[in-house]
Design a protein around this motif. Sequence first.
Motif, PDB file in Angstrom:
ATOM      1  N   GLU A 120      35.787  63.103  78.038  1.00  0.00           N
ATOM      2  CA  GLU A 120      36.281  63.332  76.691  1.00  0.00           C
ATOM      3  C   GLU A 120      35.324  64.198  75.901  1.00  0.00           C
ATOM      4  O   GLU A 120      34.112  64.250  76.180  1.00  0.00           O
ATOM      5  CB  GLU A 120      36.506  62.005  75.968  1.00  0.00           C
ATOM      6  N   ALA A 130      38.511  63.805  70.580  1.00  0.00           N
ATOM      7  CA  ALA A 130      39.835  64.343  70.257  1.00  0.00           C
ATOM      8  C   ALA A 130      40.635  64.734  71.488  1.00  0.00           C
ATOM      9  O   ALA A 130      41.860  64.819  71.433  1.00  0.00           O
ATOM     10  CB  ALA A 130      39.691  65.548  69.327  1.00  0.00           C
ATOM     11  N   SER A 131      39.964  65.005  72.595  1.00  0.00           N
ATOM     12  CA  SER A 131      40.682  65.438  73.789  1.00  0.00           C
ATOM     13  C   SER A 131      40.051  64.830  75.028  1.00  0.00           C
ATOM     14  O   SER A 131      38.871  64.458  75.030  1.00  0.00           O
ATOM     15  CB  SER A 131      40.666  66.965  73.905  1.00  0.00           C
ATOM     16  N   ASP A 142      33.903  64.600  70.009  1.00  0.00           N
ATOM     17  CA  ASP A 142      34.599  63.955  68.892  1.00  0.00           C
ATOM     18  C   ASP A 142      35.730  63.037  69.351  1.00  0.00           C
ATOM     19  O   ASP A 142      36.418  62.429  68.525  1.00  0.00           O
ATOM     20  CB  ASP A 142      35.159  65.013  67.935  1.00  0.00           C
TER      21      ASP A 142
END
Length: 369
Positions: A193, A198-199, A196
């Motif tokens: 990941e 986020a993905s 942050d």
Amino acid sequence: MRVFETGDGQTVGLTQLDQRPVETEQELESILNQNPDVLLDEPVLIFSRQPSLDPGLPDLVGLDQYGNVIVFELKKGLSGTGSASEETILSQPQNYARALGPCDYDDLNELYQEYQQQIRSGEWAVDESLIPAESLDDAFEAVFGRVIKPRDYNQYQRMVIVAETITGQTAENVRYLQDQGLHLQAQEVQLFESADGASETLATTVVVDYDDRRVRPSRVGNPTYDEVNREILERVYPQIQSLVGGSTVGQLVNSFDSREPRLHSEHLDHPEAVEFSLRVKPRTDGQVRVTLDVDNDEEAVKTIREHADLFEEHGFEVSHTRSRHRVVMFTWEMDSFEPLNQDEVLDEIAETFALLVELSHEVFGASPQ
């Protein structure tokens, strides 16, 4: 394994992504079920998930481009540790593969039908796009772009151990079992990941592999025993003609040289969805079997089960779980072709087949014409 994010091309340097441990084996199973393209370095069709087999519940079961069955045994974290010891993670897929070994196309299609129901009912949180067609052979064609004969399915059973990290010990054991003739592979699947969160990125590596020529079928195929099929069904017909109609048995049978000839009754009171099949497979399955099959008719299945005692008192087995193939059946254990050269054996099979037809017509109130 290290994974880096390249960014938008304008920023100098790379950003290393952090590995995110899989929380549960259920999560890993769902990720791989939803994304079969990441399994192995070849196309895979997942057609069953946690089917009930005698040894237990295999995580995922698929087909390769040749129609071979693939059993995927999944493990979060390190292979051969925790609840799945080194011995267990090697033995479990072998037990599942052994249980699936005798399955023919109809058996595999039954598993696929159950898999469809599980997905459509929401039991597995995956997209219905994973069901490319209603029947397994059509799904196979949709995924692989080719058609194979029913007899060519499941010629080999393959096994794959999937873990976040394949240990050196597991890899060594898999290579040893490969040398002993087992079709066993090992694959790592890891989640990464962004900083942050986020993905996420999925990274896979087949750690222990083999050349696919090892599991490429010769296409010799299994014998169909068309002459025996014809001989048995021609002995059956005089006993049941008044029930099923027709002027010859050939008018009622789909094909004598098929893998499993099916006889359909023309009686107006007998359900069109109910058929009778003959399966002669002594060399490959060690069995000869006559069965009553039902094609998508719940009321007919209900009626058959309500009269289970009638079938069972004549030695037939009635299934209370299967609703399509082998709802009622009688099986002879036979590990060679030799008994089928004897008239008394052929007569016994023919008489049992005729009895199954007669009982079915009695159950559905179909009297002689």
